[in-house]
Design an enzyme around this catalytic site. Structure first.
Site, mmCIF file in Angstrom:
data_model
loop_
_atom_site.group_PDB
_atom_site.id
_atom_site.type_symbol
_atom_site.label_atom_id
_atom_site.label_comp_id
_atom_site.label_asym_id
_atom_site.label_seq_id
_atom_site.Cartn_x
_atom_site.Cartn_y
_atom_site.Cartn_z
ATOM 1 N N LYS A 23 8.890 66.553 65.957
ATOM 2 C CA LYS A 23 7.566 65.978 66.194
ATOM 3 C C LYS A 23 6.481 67.021 65.948
ATOM 4 C CE LYS A 23 7.293 63.344 69.851
ATOM 5 N NZ LYS A 23 6.910 61.988 70.265
ATOM 6 N N ARG A 93 4.543 65.900 75.354
ATOM 7 C CA ARG A 93 5.714 65.186 74.827
ATOM 8 C C ARG A 93 6.778 66.181 74.381
ATOM 9 N NH1 ARG A 93 1.705 61.839 72.296
ATOM 10 N NH2 ARG A 93 1.922 59.639 72.900
ATOM 11 N N GLY A 102 13.892 58.213 73.082
ATOM 12 C CA GLY A 102 14.063 57.763 74.456
ATOM 13 C C GLY A 102 14.770 58.748 75.356
ATOM 14 N N MET A 104 13.977 62.083 75.816
ATOM 15 C CA MET A 104 13.087 62.992 76.509
ATOM 16 C C MET A 104 11.902 62.203 77.033
ATOM 17 S SD MET A 104 14.991 65.490 75.711
ATOM 18 C CE MET A 104 13.978 66.730 76.468
ATOM 19 N N ARG A 337 7.939 60.454 61.196
ATOM 20 C CA ARG A 337 9.285 61.028 61.046
ATOM 21 C C ARG A 337 10.068 60.116 60.105
ATOM 22 N NH1 ARG A 337 11.530 59.480 67.118
ATOM 23 N NH2 ARG A 337 11.323 57.247 66.877
ATOM 24 N N HIS A 455 13.383 50.045 72.881
ATOM 25 C CA HIS A 455 14.453 51.008 73.097
ATOM 26 C C HIS A 455 15.802 50.465 72.623
ATOM 27 C CE1 HIS A 455 17.615 53.027 75.509
ATOM 28 N NE2 HIS A 455 16.907 54.104 75.210
ATOM 29 N N ARG A 561 53.612 57.151 59.562
ATOM 30 C CA ARG A 561 54.393 57.496 60.754
ATOM 31 C C ARG A 561 55.589 56.577 60.857
ATOM 32 N NH1 ARG A 561 48.693 57.799 63.460
ATOM 33 N NH2 ARG A 561 48.657 56.081 61.988
ATOM 34 N N ARG A 617 56.118 60.911 57.183
ATOM 35 C CA ARG A 617 56.505 61.858 58.237
ATOM 36 C C ARG A 617 57.758 61.367 58.937
ATOM 37 N NH1 ARG A 617 52.834 62.723 63.458
ATOM 38 N NH2 ARG A 617 53.706 60.700 63.977
ATOM 39 N N GLU A 746 50.965 71.804 62.900
ATOM 40 C CA GLU A 746 50.397 71.195 64.102
ATOM 41 C C GLU A 746 50.725 72.004 65.352
ATOM 42 O OE1 GLU A 746 52.076 67.278 64.754
ATOM 43 O OE2 GLU A 746 53.925 67.824 63.728
ATOM 44 N N SER A 765 50.245 69.627 55.784
ATOM 45 C CA SER A 765 49.276 68.660 56.263
ATOM 46 C C SER A 765 48.954 69.024 57.700
ATOM 47 C CB SER A 765 49.850 67.245 56.178
ATOM 48 O OG SER A 765 48.909 66.332 56.675
ATOM 49 N N GLY A 767 48.169 68.555 61.267
ATOM 50 C CA GLY A 767 48.195 67.539 62.317
ATOM 51 C C GLY A 767 47.258 68.022 63.408
ATOM 52 N N THR A 768 45.982 67.736 63.217
ATOM 53 C CA THR A 768 44.983 68.377 64.081
ATOM 54 C C THR A 768 44.948 67.800 65.492
ATOM 55 O OG1 THR A 768 43.347 66.996 62.981
ATOM 56 C CG2 THR A 768 43.498 69.283 62.288
ATOM 57 N N ASN A 769 45.557 66.643 65.718
ATOM 58 C CA ASN A 769 45.606 66.156 67.103
ATOM 59 C C ASN A 769 46.451 67.103 67.946
ATOM 60 O OD1 ASN A 769 44.239 64.012 66.033
ATOM 61 N ND2 ASN A 769 45.911 62.540 66.235
ATOM 62 N N ASP A 770 47.684 67.314 67.521
ATOM 63 C CA ASP A 770 48.546 68.222 68.271
ATOM 64 C C ASP A 770 48.039 69.656 68.205
ATOM 65 O OD1 ASP A 770 50.483 66.854 69.646
ATOM 66 O OD2 ASP A 770 51.760 66.582 67.907
ATOM 67 N N CYS A 832 45.707 65.272 58.387
ATOM 68 C CA CYS A 832 46.033 63.885 58.702
ATOM 69 C C CYS A 832 45.816 63.565 60.165
ATOM 70 C CB CYS A 832 47.447 63.550 58.275
ATOM 71 S SG CYS A 832 48.698 64.486 59.160
ATOM 72 N N TYR A 852 42.925 67.370 50.326
ATOM 73 C CA TYR A 852 42.599 65.997 50.715
ATOM 74 C C TYR A 852 42.433 65.867 52.220
ATOM 75 C CZ TYR A 852 47.444 65.422 52.240
ATOM 76 O OH TYR A 852 48.635 65.561 52.887
#
Lengths: 876, 876
Positions: A23, A93, A102, A104, A337, A455, A561, A617, A746, A765, A767-770, A832, A852
């Protein structure tokens, strides 16, 4: 020279967004462009950061700097702060680097006190206006700075209206307002134990502090988490000379977009209210008029505004969202803006801007928020079904898409029910910033009051969430948790369906259907593909999912899977038989039953992918997930298999693990039971051979992925089982089939010894969750218990399972990529985990030069766009 | 030139140990020294590695090379392999880089067949000897190469003895032996479906392969795991011309140590058997004569042997363990190596060698195996109690120390009972390599047969385990699982106590006491401390443990786990009250009860440490560990606290976690319940102030350690709670107390962002137990299920929880040390996982330039020595 913490508007420009906030930077830019902007100054985001560093104190130096700039503003305006004769009033502001609508809070009319208001009344010759301004100021200051409940003040006003027998605020006169002010101040003193501050300077500093404080309120933290904004950015504070839209019938206030924010149509779009302050429009308390009616009310002002709109859009080369105020016939710009817009509008606007020669294709691709595409892939009502339905009401089509769910009337209920797995529609009189989490979790939002810029509308569009607002036909009874439309009552839990593209509301459940990629969407995706380097694959366990993903542009399967295939009713029996086997021979017999089923699935997936790569897998979850835990089911299983219940129970017990996430799973299963890997290899290779026989022109190269590897020798062992099995089958079939064996990275150790693992892994590959779980040392299933405290205390600002952790997990990924490619130059590397569909994570994947990303089918278009943006950013 | 895989003895020397193995290198060295060594050649460890690389095949090139060297040996000896007229016979022995006693197998008399044996009989003019040799060869070859059961062959001999009505092998004549050979061969053909190989060359190649194969038998893998020997080293094979100790009464064979292997006394010590082959001595089947009696039997040979002993010890500058054979009055050396010895002997020998000027102190310190000290710190019988006890038998004092446990008669039972938590004494007729795991797990070993150099004695000394052997008074009934001593029967499960320093056996339970550091032990420790760089701290949770550790030389407490203090009966109640609290106030009330108890513990520990540093870790385990899981206990708890059972159950349920290891624990508890950190800080600081008041000269600087940190802000939050509490207390007490706040690095992410964390952490301590779990992604509690398969398949060779994983976990440690010290140059870094007491891990800690290691009190001396060795090695 010491650091400068305060800038006059004329000292700044649009490029100083980081320091001045969005702003502030734009007010400065407009000032420099010669547009009519009420002057003022900006206290920088750096001052906010320093405020927190100094344990929530504003240093004396900064206070002095504010005073200096206030003096300059007095000189410029010829008015004086706190001077009853000619008072300077200001607004205060917030303005962060990224727009946080909304989130702030704002204070208007600051600078008034008992003395000043009298002079102000004289000077404006409008006693009612002066006391109304003072009343508003006390209310806002008490709410924002002192955190006194807004409602208690509203109650005092309502009480007065009842006394006078009137219904509208405007029907209260100056005396009434003075009386209200006395009551306000008494209430303030009762609550805070001290008088309402009468020194304008004290008011100002407290207001600045309040803005800084509000940066860390819960709503702001939630919004930041949702929108990936670091808390370290801080907010700036804009102190601006007041102009008044509520000075009578030649005054007014409004907001407008240079193009239609819902459809993208290149036509000015906005609303205004005469004799009102800005807050009245935004809060949606009175329903405003469309902007083109201003032509009739004040033609000259309208023309001037049109010119300014064009100037601003040409300058910023993007659709602008502006606030303006008309004070006694004179136009002032309060804000501009880049406007928030619906995903559909964003696509059209980007394409149109290219068409109009204002931007190039790269810029167009970069303008679209990838996550917003989600809404376009979200359900629409099935047109055929819809034909037979009758709407029960119509509101404003505030944010497109269709949604259906059970009615809830509070954000709290929306959160509760959603977490219980219910789909809900949040129905509110109007929404406020407190509702934001409930809005996020609801399927859609329906409000009674408020326009297209209320809002609810702004936030819903930002979220890409379906919203119908200003639907005045609804009467809500909040206490009873019911609503009435045309005499009919709907209770909490009843179904309602809303169409954010038409504004229609239906009092029943209506099935929705998915949309497809056409028109502007298709155009942008085609451009995105031109710039993209990363391949986009999909996580698909079934031929159907694979097909959907291909239709969305997936270039392969990055994760299939295999265990999900075992959970189906007809298969779990054979799986359980396998698990309950006592000998290798019994196990092999049970596995033989699973083989044809797996093979058929793989054939379906190979068919769907038409020769594009498929990564499969091998069995990953701990075996206990497949056996029944309840005695009743255990009995049934025992009978089915003709063994004793005790045997079943003993096996179930032996499979129990203290920390199953870190237990006997992944390739550890194949090490202890190599026959499982033999069966799975057989299914993959036989399926590939069969499909290849039908489609000899397809380049089918199955990629067999060994999960949870932490050590080269582990991979070597399982790989040797796979290779032996596969080579024998290929030789037997006399076909020319190639296949690859790779691994998931992983486990932290796998990343650390990736250089070793790459000796035998033909692809990685992530396995970013684990990997995230083990790197952070917390399990996703259990972290809920403490992560709330972590978010509240700003220890973590992002869910590391949603956004790849740049400082920790990503460091491991870089170690792994570097190590792996050192050993095997052409190592194919992908991701993955769920992060594969998250734009900020995709940016990191581009940075790490992955080959990939793989994500769920409905995230494929998002990933395509995010990958293009990452490539464009990297090329700069 | 292609790689050379075979070396004549005269081509090698002692420095070629890696390639030739220990035995081969020393045979070469002795050859070069001009000592009488039967000549031969060594097939290298590289050939073994190649054998495994080539899928367990010996390449044609290597076979050709063997043939070439065989030809050279023929030329040298004037004999011919397979020539009945003048046959060359050879022994085939394994020889790895590190000595692996009993692990690998030996074949003697190779080169005999139906033809050759006839010629051999003529040439030696000893038909019985020739056929006995052939009989032995068939038996050994069948066992070692073809894996036919030794016992079945023994049965055939026993059958023959029965027929003849004799009891000793020596009572069988040449005809009997010929008959036995016929039966052996028939049995062989029945079992293997082919004739016993008659071609000497085929015999040789098969024998070499068998040695290579035996490198990967289960016993070898277990031994390597226990002794930290990588499987990649491989074994060499020594092919050596036969000399015969069983050629009549002027022949014999023996083993000897240049000093006493049990006491270290500088006096030749050994045993021999006349008219016997080496295996007879080692296997302990006949009980041999002491070496000094050789003086009477063959004075000249004895004198020659003494000279050789002196030459060898002077040459190797260490006590030598030698094998020799006397063939018809002529002495041959078959082996020399640095002799295994008891820990006490090792200390004395090292000190004596320094005294004698043969080595320096550095070398002396480096000679001692740190882990062996464990035995010296292990129990001895309480002398006072022992006085009143009467021994029931006496055997040879084969390996010192005292042990007490329940009798088991098989290695399998020893394993089973030990794993059930029982302390057992393994009682065997004699032990064999198959027993090694059971021996490792037993408290002590008691054998009926065999001398000081029998398998049981050698292995037990290597393990530092108490052993009494050759206790002929015992009669074992293996079937009934009983033994009889002097007419009294002892069953499996009865108590027996053995004293490996006296050879005494007691038929009851005798309490043992710990030994202390005196004499040679003290001398070596003092020298070690001179060379050591790493500080040694201890993990101690109680004042008593802390005191013990200080008496063993600990220089501080590296880990004081505060939660162990909460498990005691009188405290767990308050802990549970805290956990069941619904509000912060209730929690604080319960914590108040815990405060004085914790404070008292800390005071005790500060007192014990006398101003040396103490690191106190704040509450770490998940809260569910403190609440009762059984309904009965839950009821009691509900009554005690005056709340409902349902409330207790609900809390217990809410505390349940899927993966508690990765759940709500460590500093996560302090983030959600800062009041816990407040209480613990108060206890630490008040304790320090109290002790400091009594001992103003002590430099007490408490180190508060925040566990499980994964992110700077997490540490900052908890640290702010600690600092606020601590500073207020210090100010209130008007003392000058300093304290430090640091963290454990035990989550992979903590290591990765250590540079960040070091901004606020004043010290790091690696919690390598958790760090190993999370880096490997397996939980210690669950990994047992699959790790056995991993060891069997040589995927993992070491328990990563016992030895720090150099490739993975250690990489994280290096990242963390580097990152941490980059931010904070003087960052103090230590390790407090169990690895802190493991010598190979300590070496890595030296490499990473840690400041200290912390280990359990009884490992402190081991750590002191290992740290000295690491420093000496690093200085080279």
């Amino acid at each position: 020279m010491s650091e400068k913490f305060v800038y006059d508007f004329k000292e700044g420009n649009a490029s100083m967004r980081e320091l001045l906030g969005g702003k502030g930077a734009n007010l400065a830019e407009m000032t420099n462009m010669g547009l009519p902007v009420p002057q003022g100054f900006t206290v920088t985001t750096a001052a906010c950061t320093k405020y927190y560093e100094d344990n929530e104190k504003i240093s004396d130096d900064i206070i002095k700097e504010i005073e200096t700039h206030l003096k300059a503003l007095e000189d410029l305006s010829g008015k004086k702060f706190g001077d009853p004769q000619n008072p300077l009033l200001v607004s205060v502001r917030s303005g962060a680097r990224a727009s946080m609508p909304g989130m702030m809070d704002t204070i208007l009319n600051l600078g008034l006190n008992e003395e000043v208001v009298k002079g102000f009344a004289q000077k404006t010759n409008n006693e009612r206006f002066a006391y109304d301004s003072y009343r508003r100021f006390i209310q806002m200051f008490s709410d924002v700075v002192m955190e006194l409940s807004k409602k208690d003040f509203e109650d005092i006003i309502d009480q007065k209206k009842k006394e006078k027998g009137v219904t509208q605020d405007t029907e209260l006169d100056a005396n009434d307002l003075q009386d209200i002010i006395v009551k306000f101040k008494k209430y303030y003193k009762d609550q805070k134990g001290e008088d309402f501050p009468s020194s304008p300077k004290e008011q100002l500093i407290e207001a600045v502090k309040a803005v800084f404080r509000s940066w860390n309120n819960e709503r702001a933290i939630y919004y930041r988490r949702m929108n990936d904004i670091p808390s370290s950015w801080g907010t700036a504070v804009n102190v601006q000379m007041m102009v008044f839209g509520n000075m009578g019938n030649t005054s007014g206030t409004g907001v407008a977009f240079t193009r239609n924010a819902a459809t993208g149509e290149n036509k000015l779009f906005g609303e205004f209210l005469m004799n009102a302050q800005g807050e009245d429009v935004v809060a949606g308390i009175r329903t405003p008029q469309p902007i083109d009616q201003l032509k009739n009310t004040m033609p000259e002002v309208y023309e001037q505004f049109l010119t300014i709109c064009k100037t601003l859009e040409d300058h910023y080369k993007d659709m602008q969202d502006m606030e303006f105020t008309i004070e006694e016939g004179k136009l002032f710009m309060l804000q501009t803006r880049n406007g928030k817009r619906t995903p559909a509008a964003a696509l059209k606007i980007a394409c149109d801007l290219v068409e109009e020669g204002k931007i190039d294709k790269k810029k167009a691709v970069s303008m679209i928020e990838p996550r917003s595409l989600d809404a376009l892939l979200h359900p629409q009502f099935d047109a055929k079904i819809l034909k037979e339905k009758t709407k029960i009401a119509t509101g404003l089509a505030a944010s497109p898409g269709a949604a259906c769910g059970k009615i809830v009337f509070t954000a709290q209920d929306a959160i509760k029910k959603s977490k219980e797995g219910e789909k809900v529609i949040l129905v509110r009189l109007e929404t406020s910033p407190e509702d934001i989490e409930g809005m996020d979790l609801a399927q859609g939002i329906l409000t009674v009051r408020g326009g297209m810029t209320s809002h609810a509308a702004v936030v819903a569009r930002g979220m890409g969430k379906c919203c119908v607002c200003g639907c005045g036909e609804i009467k809500i009874n909040e206490k009873e948790k019911t609503m009435e439309i045309a005499g009919k009552t709907y209770k909490e839990g009843d179904y309602v369906s809303i169409d954010g593209s038409t504004g229609n509301v239906y009092g029943e459940e209506i099935k929705t259907v998915k949309a497809s990629i056409t028109g502007y969407f298709e155009k942008i995706m085609t451009w995105a593909d031109e710039f993209r380097r990363l391949q986009i694959r999909t996580n698909a366990d079934t031929p159907k999912d694979a097909q959907t993903a291909v239709s969305f542009g997936a270039q392969g399967v990055g994760l299939c899977r295999t265990e999900h295939m075992f959970f189906e009713a007809d298969r779990i029996k054979a799986m359980r038989e396998m698990i309950l086997s006592k000998t290798k021979e019994q196990r092999e017999k049970a596995l033989e039953k699973l083989l044809p089923m797996q093979q058929k699935d793989f054939e379906g997936i190979f068919e769907a992918l038409q020769g594009m790569p498929v990564t499969i897998r091998f069995l990953d979850p701990p075996l206990h997930e497949f056996v029944p835990q309840e005695e009743k089911e255990q009995k049934e299983l025992a009978q089915e298999l003709g063994i004793s219940l005790e045997d079943v129970k003993a096996t179930v017990k032996s499979l129990h693990e203290f920390n199953p996430m870190m237990g006997h799973r992944g390739c550890r299963l194949a090490v202890t039971y190599p026959e499982i890997a033999v069966m799975q290899t057989t299914a993959v290779i036989k399926a590939a051979i069969n499909v290849l026989k039908k489609h000899s022109d397809w380049a089918i190269v199955p990629e067999i992925m060994i999960p949870l590897v932490g050590e080269l020798k582990e991979l070597q062992y399982v790989k040797s089982v796979v290779v032996k099995t596969a080579d024998a089958l290929i030789k037997e079939a006399s076909v020319n089939l190639k296949y690859k064996v790779g691994t998931m990275i992983e486990i932290p150790r796998a990343a650390l010894v990736a250089d070793e693992i790459a000796k035998d892994a033909e692809f990685f590959s992530f396995g970013t969750n684990d990997l995230t779980q083990m790197t952070f040392g917390f399990s996703r299933d259990d972290a809920g218990k403490f992560l709330e405290s972590y978010y509240k205390k700003s220890i973590y600002e992002q869910d590391p399972f949603a956004k790849l952790d740049k400082n920790g997990v990503f460091k491991l990924i870089k170690i792994a990529v570097e190590g792996g490619r050192k050993t095997r130059k052409d190592l194919k590397v992908g991701i993955c985990g769920e992060h594969g569909g998250d734009p900020s994570s995709i940016q990191l994947c581009e940075e790490a030069k992955l080959d990939y990303v793989s994500c769920s089918p409905f995230r494929v278009p998002i990933a395509r766009l995010a990958a293009a943006q990452a490539a464009i950013a990297a090329s700069k």
